[in-house]
Scaffold this active site. Structure first.
Site, mmCIF file in Angstrom:
data_model
loop_
_atom_site.group_PDB
_atom_site.id
_atom_site.type_symbol
_atom_site.label_atom_id
_atom_site.label_comp_id
_atom_site.label_asym_id
_atom_site.label_seq_id
_atom_site.Cartn_x
_atom_site.Cartn_y
_atom_site.Cartn_z
ATOM 1 N N SER A 146 48.053 64.048 36.431
ATOM 2 C CA SER A 146 48.262 63.944 37.877
ATOM 3 C C SER A 146 46.965 64.278 38.590
ATOM 4 O O SER A 146 46.173 65.100 38.104
ATOM 5 C CB SER A 146 49.348 64.930 38.325
ATOM 6 O OG SER A 146 49.392 65.039 39.736
ATOM 7 N N TYR A 161 51.994 73.639 38.167
ATOM 8 C CA TYR A 161 51.871 72.233 37.800
ATOM 9 C C TYR A 161 50.409 71.803 37.779
ATOM 10 O O TYR A 161 49.939 71.184 36.803
ATOM 11 C CB TYR A 161 52.656 71.390 38.793
ATOM 12 C CG TYR A 161 52.711 69.916 38.453
ATOM 13 C CD1 TYR A 161 53.580 69.437 37.485
ATOM 14 C CD2 TYR A 161 51.896 69.003 39.120
ATOM 15 C CE1 TYR A 161 53.642 68.092 37.180
ATOM 16 C CE2 TYR A 161 51.946 67.651 38.822
ATOM 17 C CZ TYR A 161 52.824 67.197 37.850
ATOM 18 O OH TYR A 161 52.870 65.854 37.549
ATOM 19 N N LYS A 165 48.134 70.614 34.517
ATOM 20 C CA LYS A 165 47.586 69.262 34.405
ATOM 21 C C LYS A 165 46.061 69.292 34.272
ATOM 22 O O LYS A 165 45.484 68.432 33.576
ATOM 23 C CB LYS A 165 48.007 68.423 35.608
ATOM 24 C CG LYS A 165 49.495 68.088 35.630
ATOM 25 C CD LYS A 165 49.924 67.289 34.411
ATOM 26 C CE LYS A 165 51.357 66.800 34.525
ATOM 27 N NZ LYS A 165 51.799 66.012 33.353
ATOM 28 N N THR A 196 60.377 59.404 41.752
ATOM 29 C CA THR A 196 61.196 59.852 40.631
ATOM 30 C C THR A 196 61.905 61.141 41.033
ATOM 31 O O THR A 196 61.723 61.652 42.146
ATOM 32 C CB THR A 196 60.327 60.115 39.403
ATOM 33 O OG1 THR A 196 59.388 61.158 39.711
ATOM 34 C CG2 THR A 196 59.570 58.864 38.992
#
Length: 237
Positions: A146, A161, A165, A196
């Site tokens: 990402s 997160y 990443k 999503t």
């Protein structure tokens, strides 16, 4: 890379979201897609729904808990017996887009959980499947990352997160350097903001996100390795 022969592509975290759509696209074009999921029942349900539509490939549901090394070894053994090789590994499984956290006050148990799946999950999945990849045709490893993990643009949002990443991107660089002599291309891909369950409403079409990942899986033998891309265009680290 030409697509005149079907390939065997393993996708983790593939019972929903971008992973599931990637499996569908592979199935439609005639590849054998291994739909890896932590919950085998959900994986089989997703595989049945995909193969109920038009396509010329195969979908194989397989239990793959990327946080469980023994389960990964069992999955690798089953793949070896059933298929004999892996041509592409897509490390797609990811968790915890922690919009409620800031780094100074972050719950480190949440950070550890994100690292366990987003970094160590991809790492130990790669280790488990590497012998099968070395037997594959034009092998590729694609780490679904990402832009949140880009140090160039990183701020203070989603620390668990984003840091996981960024670490995944570092793993991409190291694996690419080590595996270059084996002809294995290793790249990170950011699919972009996609609508999503994790991305939420307002993102782009899921088919576009999966196509961005598929681009890296389809790279020719003289294609880039150790890079970070979105829709085939380089991103800053």
């Amino acid at each position: 890379m030409t697509q005149d022969q079907p390939r065997i592509v393993v996708v983790t975290g593939a019972n929903r979201g971008i992973g599931r759509e990637l499996v569908r696209q592979l199935y439609v074009r005639g590849d054998t897609a291994v739909l890896g999921s932590r919950d085998l029942i959900k994986g089989r349900d997703a595989a049945d729904e995909i193969t109920a539509t038009a396509g010329s490939g195969q979908v194989v549901a397989l239990r793959m808990d990327v946080t469980d090394p023994s389960a990964l070894r069992a999955a690798a053994g089953e793949l070896g017996e059933r298929l004999g090789r892996v041509d592409v590994l897509v490390n797609n499984a990811a968790i915890l887009y922690d919009t409620w956290q800031k780094p100074a006050t972050a719950d480190l148990d949440v950070v550890r959980s994100a690292l366990e799946t987003n970094l160590f999950g991809a790492w130990q999945t790669t280790q488990a499947l590497l012998p099968l990849l070395t037997s594959g045709r034009s092998p590729r490893i694609v780490n679904v990352s990402s832009e949140s993990g880009s140090l160039t643009s990183m701020g203070d949002a989603t620390p668990a997160y984003s840091i996981s990443k960024a670490a995944l991107n570092a793993l991409t660089r190291q694996l690419a350097a080590e595996l270059a002599t084996d002809g294995i291309l290793v790249n990170s891909v950011c699919p972009g903001w996609i609508a999503t369950d994790m991305g939420g409403p307002g993102g782009g079409p899921i088919a576009d996100g999966a196509a961005s990942v598929l681009w890296a899986a389809d790279l020719p033998d003289d294609g880039p390795t150790g890079g970070f891309f979105r829709h085939g265009k380089p991103l800053p680290w």
